[in-house]
Design a protein around this motif. Structure first.
Motif: not given
Length: 200
Positions: A138-143, A150-152, A177-182, A185-188
């Motif tokens: 997960y990243l420190g980003v939310k809808e 999205f925003q911090f 928001v999650e980060m993929y291995t590449d 980012w993807n919302d989740k």
């Protein structure tokens, strides 16, 4: 003793890894060893001092010694693939996985915050972990209150993004928001367990 901000953040990064050891009942001797290593002094294994005594005029020398010793500890943590650094920030993992809210809490308890990349360098530093451990984080980003925007976490607009092709796509249903291995980012949904990555 007043430490320079950079040194203070490095100590926080090292401390992040001491917390799980404390929770697992690691004996005070280990923490005393870390204190002794950082200060070069003697210490009682049952007592972890909260401050380091400093005589007048010794501040510069102590700062230099601490920086050198912390640099060595950072080298060990890098070797163990537990920290990365970018733009003055240290990114760290404990090896745990958790949902979004638990990740927020764990990072806060460690004195940091959930990793939130604000440029390509920081994104790459976080990507190092998700790629190395072949798992998402997960990243420190939310809808925001506006679906699809999205925003911090502090409410500021995103100054940098790295969305995967056709993302975000949740349309109000996926608030985290999650980060993929590449590194994209993807919302989740926020209830999945992801690698805990904090920044200091």
């Amino acid at each position: 003793m007043m430490l320079p901000p950079q040194l203070f953040h490095k100590i926080l990064g090292v401390t992040f890894f001491l917390l799980p050891l404390c929770a697992q009942g690691t004996p005070a001797g280990f923490l005393s060893y870390i204190y002794k290593y950082l200060t070069g002094g003697e210490t009682n294994e049952r007592f972890i001092p909260t401050s380091i005594p400093v005589a007048d005029g010794e501040m510069g020398d102590i700062n230099h010694q601490l920086e050198r010793r912390i640099s060595r500890l950072e080298g060990v943590l890098r070797l163990e693939k537990m920290i990365t650094e970018s733009g003055g920030k240290i990114f760290a993992i404990s090896g745990e996985r958790a949902d979004f809210n638990t990740t927020l809490q764990k990072c806060k308890e460690a004195g940091g915050s959930i990793a939130a990349p604000r440029n390509q360098g920081e994104n790459d530093a976080i990507r190092y972990f998700v790629k190395t451990f072949n798992t998402y984080a997960y990243l420190g980003v939310k809808e925001s209150l506006i679906p699809g925007k999205f925003q911090f976490l502090d409410g500021t607009n995103l100054s940098y993004t790295n969305w995967h092709l056709n993302e975000p796509s949740g349309k109000g249903e996926e608030g985290c928001v999650e980060m993929y291995t590449d590194g994209t980012w993807n919302d989740k949904r926020c209830n999945q367990n992801r690698l805990v990555i904090c920044q200091f």
